[in-house]
Design an enzyme around this catalytic site. Sequence first.
Site, PDB file in Angstrom:
ATOM      1  N   PHE A 139      19.086  24.026 -40.364  1.00  0.00           N
ATOM      2  CA  PHE A 139      18.013  24.067 -41.358  1.00  0.00           C
ATOM      3  C   PHE A 139      18.089  22.747 -42.116  1.00  0.00           C
ATOM      4  O   PHE A 139      19.069  22.491 -42.812  1.00  0.00           O
ATOM      5  CB  PHE A 139      18.293  25.261 -42.275  1.00  0.00           C
ATOM      6  CG  PHE A 139      17.360  25.474 -43.426  1.00  0.00           C
ATOM      7  CD1 PHE A 139      16.204  26.239 -43.274  1.00  0.00           C
ATOM      8  CD2 PHE A 139      17.658  24.968 -44.691  1.00  0.00           C
ATOM      9  CE1 PHE A 139      15.377  26.490 -44.362  1.00  0.00           C
ATOM     10  CE2 PHE A 139      16.826  25.223 -45.778  1.00  0.00           C
ATOM     11  CZ  PHE A 139      15.684  25.987 -45.607  1.00  0.00           C
ATOM     12  N   ASN A 145      17.288  12.122 -51.761  1.00  0.00           N
ATOM     13  CA  ASN A 145      16.628  12.207 -53.061  1.00  0.00           C
ATOM     14  C   ASN A 145      15.975  13.553 -53.327  1.00  0.00           C
ATOM     15  O   ASN A 145      15.180  13.694 -54.254  1.00  0.00           O
ATOM     16  CB  ASN A 145      15.587  11.087 -53.180  1.00  0.00           C
ATOM     17  CG  ASN A 145      16.259   9.731 -53.241  1.00  0.00           C
ATOM     18  OD1 ASN A 145      17.278   9.567 -53.930  1.00  0.00           O
ATOM     19  ND2 ASN A 145      15.741   8.779 -52.486  1.00  0.00           N
ATOM     20  N   GLN A 295      52.665  41.726 -66.518  1.00  0.00           N
ATOM     21  CA  GLN A 295      51.316  42.195 -66.804  1.00  0.00           C
ATOM     22  C   GLN A 295      50.249  41.103 -66.617  1.00  0.00           C
ATOM     23  O   GLN A 295      49.118  41.403 -66.228  1.00  0.00           O
ATOM     24  CB  GLN A 295      51.251  42.751 -68.229  1.00  0.00           C
ATOM     25  CG  GLN A 295      50.050  43.659 -68.420  1.00  0.00           C
ATOM     26  CD  GLN A 295      50.039  44.307 -69.780  1.00  0.00           C
ATOM     27  OE1 GLN A 295      50.343  43.656 -70.792  1.00  0.00           O
ATOM     28  NE2 GLN A 295      49.728  45.574 -69.825  1.00  0.00           N
ATOM     29  N   GLU A 379      22.391  26.337 -50.602  1.00  0.00           N
ATOM     30  CA  GLU A 379      21.294  27.316 -50.608  1.00  0.00           C
ATOM     31  C   GLU A 379      20.907  27.691 -52.036  1.00  0.00           C
ATOM     32  O   GLU A 379      20.675  28.849 -52.362  1.00  0.00           O
ATOM     33  CB  GLU A 379      21.637  28.536 -49.729  1.00  0.00           C
ATOM     34  CG  GLU A 379      21.747  28.130 -48.267  1.00  0.00           C
ATOM     35  CD  GLU A 379      21.491  29.215 -47.247  1.00  0.00           C
ATOM     36  OE1 GLU A 379      20.921  30.264 -47.599  1.00  0.00           O
ATOM     37  OE2 GLU A 379      21.838  28.991 -46.076  1.00  0.00           O
TER      38      GLU A 379
END
Lengths: 397, 257
Positions: A139, A145, A295, A379
């Site tokens: 893709f 730019n 803890q 994405e």
Amino acid sequence: MWLAQSNINPDNRLKSMNPFLTEKHREVRRSVRAFCEAELAPIAKDLDQEARFPWEVVEKMGALGYFGIQVPKDLGGAGMDSVSYVVAIEEISRVCGGMGLCVTVHNSVAVHPIMAFGTREQQEKWVPDLAAGKKIGAFCLTEPNAGSDASGIQAVSLLDGDHYVVNANKVFVTNGGVADTCLIFVRTDPEAGPRGISVIVAERGAPGFVVGDLEDLCGMRCNPVSSIRLNDCRIPAGNLLGREGMGLAIGLAGLDTGRIGIAAQALGIAQAALEEGIRYSKQRSQFRVPIAKHQSISNMIADMATQVDAARLMVYRAAALRDTGKPFSKESAMAKLFASETASTVTDMAVQIHGGYGYSKDYPVERYFRDARVTRIYEGTSEVHRTVIARSVLGKF
Amino acid sequence: MGIHIIVCIKSVVLDAPGGKIVRTPDTTTINPFDLSALEVALAARDELGGTITALSMGPETSSLSLYSALSMGVDRGVLLCDKTLAGADTLATSNALCAGIRLLEPYDLVLFGTRTADSDTGQVGPQTAVGLNLPLVTQARDIVFQENGLEVGAECDGFRQRFAVDLPCALTVAPEAAKARDASLGGIEDAFAGSIETWNLERLGLSPDQVGDAGSPTKIKGMTPASKGKQCDFITGSIEEQADKLLEKLVNAGLIQ
Ligand SMILES: Cc1cc2nc3c(=O)[nH]c(=O)nc-3n(C[C@H](O)[C@H](O)[C@H](O)COP(=O)(O)OP(=O)(O)OC[C@H]3O[C@@H](n4cnc5c(N)ncnc54)[C@H](O)[C@@H]3O)c2cc1C
């Protein structure tokens, strides 16, 4: 010997721990996990270090349908739903983020747009080889730019007889080094602004189609992310996807779906980090007790588990919505944002739990940490996702 | 036409947290020793044509192991499932399987794994073969289909054996015979688009005293986790002496030859 009785209906979602999963989806998980642990886990570290693309595994994945998960059977795919798809991507990414990236990008932003916008003829031409993993898809939107602002692309494609003449400089192309079938975003009408953008399918090997150097990436290193340049490349007019001017619509539709895949990828990486964190914290002792008894460490484990669980529910919900044909744009954006931020936080905690060893390549968590980072960038960055989500939550005012 | 192969598979328990056996989809899986039998069947069908039926006795969760078999490419899945079948020992299990297999006639070959991961008796295959009056080869490693029978290679106690067997026959298939194929995603999709047939006691034509707890001459009196006693021996002497002593120990323990 068997004693207890339990009622199993393969479609009984309520009985399972996750309301979005059926027994089919569990079978997908079992099967993809077993495959990845046998085939990818032993080499994942080397793939990362050597930045090597594992063709030998890709071939097997192709035969098992991983490259056409949602492609209908008549075009050679597995014909599965989106939930199966996210489970598969999650499991691949749990073992190797870079291969999770390869498979998700191929399926959701290369193959899916051809299925959604291509003519039957185009589908028959490209999809069977893609679905079988014989050809890899890519893709190509981003340019030097134009990143977050997709409408700023400068690639042009002008009709000359029955061919387009394409000039494009695409960067950060996932699978770029190995891709055969590339969706190229171009301007077919340079005067028309965002409405002049179209998608043309370019095939590797066409004169003027040049694969640039591979990126030397921080993570996802087995994926041959590269630039792709088209120099006066003549592409048949029949390779236009949809109509001229539909480019941004195709891109957005692809990314809506793609986001679910990236979210699943982030989820898989986070899950791997959680598992390593749990394992190490039980095994490493300091101050005469396993560090999980401190803890601060157990709190980290609790936060990691909670965030991974929440991310998982969001990712599966987005996929389930898509499967029922309901709008899923907002939910997929939320899932991508949350899962990728979770992957970053959780892998960071896993490194912290490992102390100095977490910063060493002897342990896998530093790879998870590097791999997770980019899920907040590609994405659509987290910032852009917040904008998308806010717009949908706030509405017009 | 082609051949009809029946593969008997079991859904086994992976884990018994706190010593309690709970059968859920997450705690059970297809018996790993059955996978090579499935692969042998799939390879034979792919070569010769025909159908494969996977047969299992167990509670409803066992249907998931049958779906796993369908996902690998098995054609039909049958689950023998009935309250009265619960608590079966190996004999009662074989009784139920024999009845199920008779209902699947005609068949050419009945395959079993050599044993199960959660009981490890190795009895069910041979007992079922006897119940059906079938010739049996155990620990089969390679299977060649010939004009009117099979040539089967087996390995036992350090000896290789070759048998000519008439069909129909039964084999228990050694894990070394074949590495099971992975299920394809398309295979999983097809498997779950279909369904598993469930047969109850009435369908099997058996009476409650032949099966399950009632039909089991073996009674388990108690079950406790075996303690894993670890013993640590220090081997002394020069490096060469230590290596020799270690070698001797391993040979004596039958761990190497
Ligand atoms: C490993 C990898 C694989 C990739 N694969 C592909 C691929 O296959 N195909 C493809 O086309 N691209 C791909 N990309 C590119 C990726 O999608 C872009 O990097 C991403 O969209 C961001 O664009 P940019 O890098 O130009 O950053 P910029 O857009 O320049 O952003 C820089 C910073 O500004 C912020 N910003 C920008 N605009 C806004 C705004 N409006 N509001 C608030 N903040 C904003 C961003 O969030 C970011 O923090 C890949 C990138 C990487 C690293």
